[in-house]
Design an enzyme around this catalytic site. Structure first.
Site, PDB file in Angstrom:
ATOM      1  N   SER A   1      -1.981  -8.997   3.817  1.00 34.21           N
ATOM      2  CA  SER A   1      -3.244  -8.170   3.790  1.00 34.21           C
ATOM      3  C   SER A   1      -4.505  -9.063   3.815  1.00 34.21           C
ATOM      4  O   SER A   1      -4.211 -10.492   3.933  1.00 34.21           O
ATOM      5  CB  SER A   1      -3.407  -7.728   2.465  1.00 34.21           C
ATOM      6  OG  SER A   1      -4.387  -7.385   2.006  1.00 34.21           O
TER       7      SER A   1
ATOM      8  N   TYR B   1      -2.822  -6.812  -6.904  1.00 37.14           N
ATOM      9  CA  TYR B   1      -2.600  -7.090  -5.420  1.00 37.14           C
ATOM     10  C   TYR B   1      -2.952  -8.228  -4.757  1.00 37.14           C
ATOM     11  O   TYR B   1      -2.357  -8.791  -3.886  1.00 37.14           O
ATOM     12  CB  TYR B   1      -3.204  -5.731  -4.948  1.00 37.14           C
ATOM     13  CG  TYR B   1      -2.772  -5.335  -3.379  1.00 37.14           C
ATOM     14  CD1 TYR B   1      -1.794  -4.536  -2.815  1.00 37.14           C
ATOM     15  CD2 TYR B   1      -3.893  -5.800  -2.404  1.00 37.14           C
ATOM     16  CE1 TYR B   1      -1.316  -4.540  -1.837  1.00 37.14           C
ATOM     17  CE2 TYR B   1      -3.660  -5.324  -1.123  1.00 37.14           C
ATOM     18  CZ  TYR B   1      -2.329  -4.788  -0.693  1.00 37.14           C
ATOM     19  OH  TYR B   1      -2.114  -4.491   0.428  1.00 37.14           O
TER      20      TYR B   1
END
Ligand code: NAP
Length: 251
Positions: free
Chosen positions: A143, A156
Site C-alpha cells: 500500500s 492497516y
C-alpha cells in the site's frame, strides 16, 4: 525471441480474487497464460467467468484468511487441482478506520492477522513447495501506507509497512534459491476497500487533486505490474515494493 512476460504453463494462486485488485490481477495473469487458483471467503463467480473466457483453467478454494488455519490446505488444494504452484499473490486484506485514540484491540488483531500474519504463513507454505519444485514468484499487495503514515488506520499502516519489510527479509533468504519476493503498492484504487473515501466528497476531491494522473486507479491498472513480477522478465528483481499509484508518491 521468446516473450519474457509469457506465463503459459504456470499456476498462480491469488487470494481475495473475487473482486477489486485481486480480480484485476487474476485476469491479467490469466491473459498472460497462467492457470488460476482463487482462494477466499466469497465465491469468485465473475473472476471464474473472465479467466475461463481467456481459455485458462480456474480453481476456486474456500478459505478464511482471518487465521492461519487454512494455509497448508490452500497450497495443497492448488497443487492437487492444477498440478503445481509457481506464483503466489498475497492480495486478501482488510482495513479498519478509527481515530488511533479510540482504536480497539479487535480492530488491531483482525487487520494484523489477515494482512500480515496469515500472509507470512501462507507464503511459508507456498515457498516450501516452490523450493522443492525449482522456484517461484511471490507478490505481496502492499500500500502507499507501506511508505507513508496515513490517518485513522493504525493497524492497516502497521500491517502494510510490515509487509514491505517482510518482502525484503524473504527476498534476502530466498533470492539465491530461485524465489523472487516483491510487492506492489497500489495507490488509490476504486474498490470496496476505498468506498468510504469516495463517499466523502471533500476527501474524494483532495485525493484526486493530489494524484498526478488525475483519476482513481481501476483494477485493470494493476495487472501489468503483476505480470511483470510474476514472469521471467523480473528474474533479477528482488525485495522491491513497486508503487502503481498514478504518481502519488512523486508529488
Ligand atoms: P476489496 O475489494 O475489499 O478486496 C479485498 C479482498 O480480500 C476481497 O476478495 C475480500 O474478500 C478478501 N478478504 C478480506 N478478508 C478476508 C478473509 N478473512 N479471508 C479471505 N479473504 C478475505 O479491496 P481491494 O482494494 O481490492 O483490496 C485488495 C488488496 O489491495 C488489499 O490487500 C488492500 O489492502 C490492498 N490495497 C488496496 C488499495 C485501494 O485503493 N483499493 C490501495 C492499497 C492497497 P470478500 O470479498 O469476501 O470480503
Amino acid at each position: 525471441m521468446t516473450n519474457p512476460f509469457d506465463l503459459t504453463g504456470k499456476v498462480a494462486l491469488v487470494t481475495g480474487a473475487n473482486t477489486g485488485i485481486g480480480q484485476g490481477i487474476a485476469v491479467a495473469l490469466a491473459a498472460a497464460g497462467a492457470d488460476i487458483a482463487a482462494a477466499g471467503r466469497s465465491a469468485p463467480t465473475e473472476t471464474r467467468a473472465a479467466v475461463e473466457a481467456l481459455g485458462r483453467r480456474f480453481l476456486s478454494i474456500s478459505a478464511d484468511f482471518g487465521s492461519t488455519e487454512p494455509v497448508q490446505r490452500v497450497v495443497d488444494e492448488t497443487v492437487a487441482g492444477l498440478g503445481g504452484l509457481d506464483i503466489l499473490v498475497n492480495n486478501a486484506g482488510i482495513i479498519r478506520r478509527q481515530d488511533s485514540i479510540a482504536f480497539s484491540e479487535d480492530d488491531w488483531d483482525a487487520v494484523m492477522n489477515t494482512n500480515l500474519k496469515t500472509v507470512f504463513f501462507l507464503t511459508q507454505a507456498a515457498a516450501r513447495h516452490m523450493l522443492a519444485s525449482g522456484g517461484g514468484k511471490v507478490i505481496n499487495i502492499a500500500s502507499l501506507l507501506s511508505f507513508q503514515g496515513g490517518i485513522r488506520v493504525p493497524s492497516y499502516t502497521a500491517s502494510k509497512s510490515g509487509l514491505a519489510g517482510l518482502t525484503k527479509i524473504l527476498a534476502n533468504e530466498w533470492a539465491a534459491k530461485g524465489i523472487n519476493v516483491n510487492a506492489i503498492a497500489p495507490g488509490y484504487f476504486d474498490t470496496n476497500n476505498t468506498e468510504a473515501l469516495r463517499a466523502d466528497e471533500a476527501r474524494n476531491r483532495s485525493i484526486l487533486e493530489r494524484i498526478p494522473a488525475g483519476r482513481w486507479g481501476q483494477p485493470s491498472d494493476i495487472g501489468g505490474a503483476a505480470v511483470f513480477l510474476a514472469s521471467g522478465a523480473s528474474d533479477y528483481v528482488h525485495g522491491v515494493t513497486l508503487p502503481v499509484d498514478g504518481g502519488w508518491l512523486a508529488r
